[in-house]
Design an enzyme around this catalytic site. Structure first.
Site, PDB file in Angstrom:
ATOM      1  N   LYS A 112       0.814  -1.214   0.000  1.00  0.00           N
ATOM      2  CA  LYS A 112       0.000   0.000   0.000  1.00  0.00           C
ATOM      3  C   LYS A 112       0.852   1.271   0.000  1.00  0.00           C
ATOM      4  O   LYS A 112       0.407   2.298  -0.488  1.00  0.00           O
ATOM      5  CB  LYS A 112      -0.970  -0.017   1.174  1.00  0.00           C
ATOM      6  CG  LYS A 112      -1.996  -1.136   1.003  1.00  0.00           C
ATOM      7  CD  LYS A 112      -3.072  -1.141   2.045  1.00  0.00           C
ATOM      8  CE  LYS A 112      -4.135  -2.172   1.726  1.00  0.00           C
ATOM      9  NZ  LYS A 112      -3.680  -3.572   1.932  1.00  0.00           N
TER      10      LYS A 112
HETATM   11  C1  LIG Z   1      -4.357  -4.645   1.340  1.00  0.00           C
HETATM   12  C2  LIG Z   1      -3.568  -5.899   1.189  1.00  0.00           C
HETATM   13  C3  LIG Z   1      -3.917  -6.893   0.243  1.00  0.00           C
HETATM   14  C4  LIG Z   1      -5.151  -6.806  -0.620  1.00  0.00           C
HETATM   15  O1  LIG Z   1      -5.137  -5.715  -1.481  1.00  0.00           O
HETATM   16  P1  LIG Z   1      -6.342  -5.415  -2.498  1.00  0.00           P
HETATM   17  O2  LIG Z   1      -6.522  -3.954  -2.487  1.00  0.00           O
HETATM   18  O3  LIG Z   1      -7.508  -6.161  -1.975  1.00  0.00           O
HETATM   19  O4  LIG Z   1      -5.908  -5.900  -3.819  1.00  0.00           O
HETATM   20  C5  LIG Z   1      -3.083  -8.001   0.108  1.00  0.00           C
HETATM   21  N1  LIG Z   1      -1.990  -8.152   0.890  1.00  0.00           N
HETATM   22  C6  LIG Z   1      -1.637  -7.244   1.818  1.00  0.00           C
HETATM   23  C7  LIG Z   1      -0.444  -7.495   2.655  1.00  0.00           C
HETATM   24  C8  LIG Z   1      -2.403  -6.082   1.996  1.00  0.00           C
HETATM   25  O5  LIG Z   1      -2.044  -5.174   2.936  1.00  0.00           O
END
Ligand SMILES: *Cc1c(COP(=O)(O)O)cnc(C)c1O
Length: 467
Positions: A112
């Protein structure tokens, strides 16, 4: 570039208005009016660029007319300058034609950061130009909150309030949020569940008086600018292998469909992607959809990959809009059916179109733990549970065409130490920037699951003054 809503009823907006509004007024999500397309030659010319240099080229068509080239370069360069690997998103070889792209080298150790670090800066840039300030409110089950706080801390155009369910996020996740001590950062522990937190945030956005008074804004995964910034690493990975001439496939652990939709965007922009493979945990709404074309909600089950514990894949609406030839009326009708009944079903043609690019596989917690152990033994890589699901989905669904395959590793193993210890019998070590995380002082307030009380807190803790 202008942006249109997937439900066809909201006004067309510029990039900066799209950024600040998040959700469209008709309940839809914003998408670019048309996808910018790069020729094979243009894509080939990106080969060898650094991550930031490539990001500038990929993002520029989306922000043209709003952010000047020099400003864009500065914002992008600053966004990735502090990442703890010089490659920013390094590729590691796992096996024959099998690669892992590490997307955990940002300040909060999850993918993120790759979008959020840019988002905080671009918010600040746009607000400064307009002479405005906003209040960002969000709910988190873990990773989003810390990434958002880290990107907004210390910015005088932004006041940020993050709600987390008391006692229901891991200690690493909580401390990554609560040990930030800038004045514009406010952590609120709610005596309730993640759903309570999320419902409270939705309630605040629906309370027009409060929303306008505080100038609420959101940085959740439906914000277009997050998808946009995530498109970059698909190009960056593919161009280190066989692109632009030859195809690459990817596997992505996803719940909200945000990360993998960015892969779809890369494909629409001209990148030669053969398959996008989705890995889910037992909250498998997406895996079921790609089997039978039915999107059916069931309750959420807690798993060892909590960042994918979702009931509804909110970004899927963007793909639905594309599958129906960008028809906002059809998208609106289907999303209404979905919110009324918890189910929609696409036609055979749409399903086949979706299956030609995407496939999906689900993994239980036991399967995930077994894969983590196997990858440690066979490949000497310690993976977090989300990343392990991505690798496993790639191994199961990869078609044998010779195209190289890249799995996106979405978090550092030290973010999920309990699962790593359970699977691999070792304690993952936090990187140096966070090694004293457990000694840092925490700042947060605990409030009841009561929206009025939380809104009063927000009102009285916003910095007053400018507009
Ligand atoms: C947020 C997150 C995801 C999922 O992301 P999407 O926005 O649903 O594609 C997968 N792995 C981790 C470690 C995350 O923090």
């Amino acid at each position: 570039m202008k942006y249109v809503s997937t439900r066809g009823q909201a006004p067309t907006l510029s990039f900066d208005d799209t950024l600040l509004s998040g959700l469209a007024r008709d309940g839809g999500l914003y998408v670019p009016e048309e996808w910018p397309v790069f020729s094979t030659k243009e894509i080939g010319a990106l080969k060898g660029l650094s991550y930031a240099e490539m990001a500038i080229q990929i993002i520029r068509p989306f922000t043209s007319g709003v952010i000047e080239d020099g400003d864009l370069a500065t914002l992008v360069n600053q966004s990735y300058a502090e990442f703890d690997d010089p490659a920013v998103a390094p590729l590691k070889q796992l096996g024959d034609g099998e690669w892992l792209m590490e997307l955990f080298h940002g300040p909060t150790l999850a993918f993120k950061d790759y979008a959020m670090q840019f988002l905080g800066r671009v918010f600040d840039h746009v607000l400064r130009k307009r002479g405005e300030r906003v209040t960002i409110v969000g709910a988190t089950s873990g990773d989003t909150g810390s990434a958002a706080i880290e990107s907004c801390r210390g910015r005088d155009t932004i006041e940020i309030f993050i709600l987390h369910p008391e006692g229901r996020v891991s200690e690493v996740q909580r401390r990554q949020m609560t040990t930030v001590c800038d004045d514009n950062v406010h952590n609120i522990a709610i005596k309730g569940t993640f759903d309570d937190c999320q419902n409270m945030v939705k309630g605040m956005f629906n309370d027009t008086e409060f929303r306008d008074h505080c100038k609420l804004s959101a940085v959740n995964s439906i914000n277009w600018a997050r998808v946009m910034a995530q498109i970059v690493y698909y190009f960056y990975g593919a161009l280190q292998l066989s692109a632009p001439e030859n195809p690459v496939s990817f596997s992505v652990p996803t719940g909200n469909f945000g990360n993998v939709f960015a892969g779809y965007g890369a494909k629409r922009m001209g990148l030669n992607i053969e398959k996008l493979i989705i890995g889910s945990n037992s909250n498998d709404i997406l895996s079921r959809f790609f089997e039978d074309g039915r999107m059916l909600t069931t309750g959420v089950r807690p798993t060892i990959s909590p960042s994918m514990d979702i009931q509804i894949s909110s970004n899927f609406e963007r793909l639905l809009f594309e599958l129906y030839g960008r028809d906002g009326d059809i998208t609106q009708t289907m999303m209404k059916t979905f919110s009324d009944t918890g189910l929609f079903e696409v036609g055979q043609g749409q399903l086949e179109q979706a299956q030609s690019l995407f496939s999906a596989q689900r993994f239980s917690d036991d399967e995930t733990l077994a894969i983590m152990k196997q990858i440690l033994i066979e490949n000497k890589e310690l993976l977090d549970p989300h990343s392990a699901i991505g690798v496993a989905a790639g191994r199961d669904k990869r078609i044998n065409s010779g195209a190289p395959h890249i799995s996106l590793a979405t978090a550092h193993p030290a973010k999920f130490p309990d699962a790593v210890r359970q699977a691999c019998g070792q304690q993952p070590v936090l990187p140096p920037s966070l090694s004293d995380l457990f000694e840092r002082e925490e700042h947060f307030i605990t409030l009841q699951n009561d929206r009025n009380q939380v809104q009063d807190f927000i009102k009285s803790h916003r910095m007053d003054g400018a507009n």
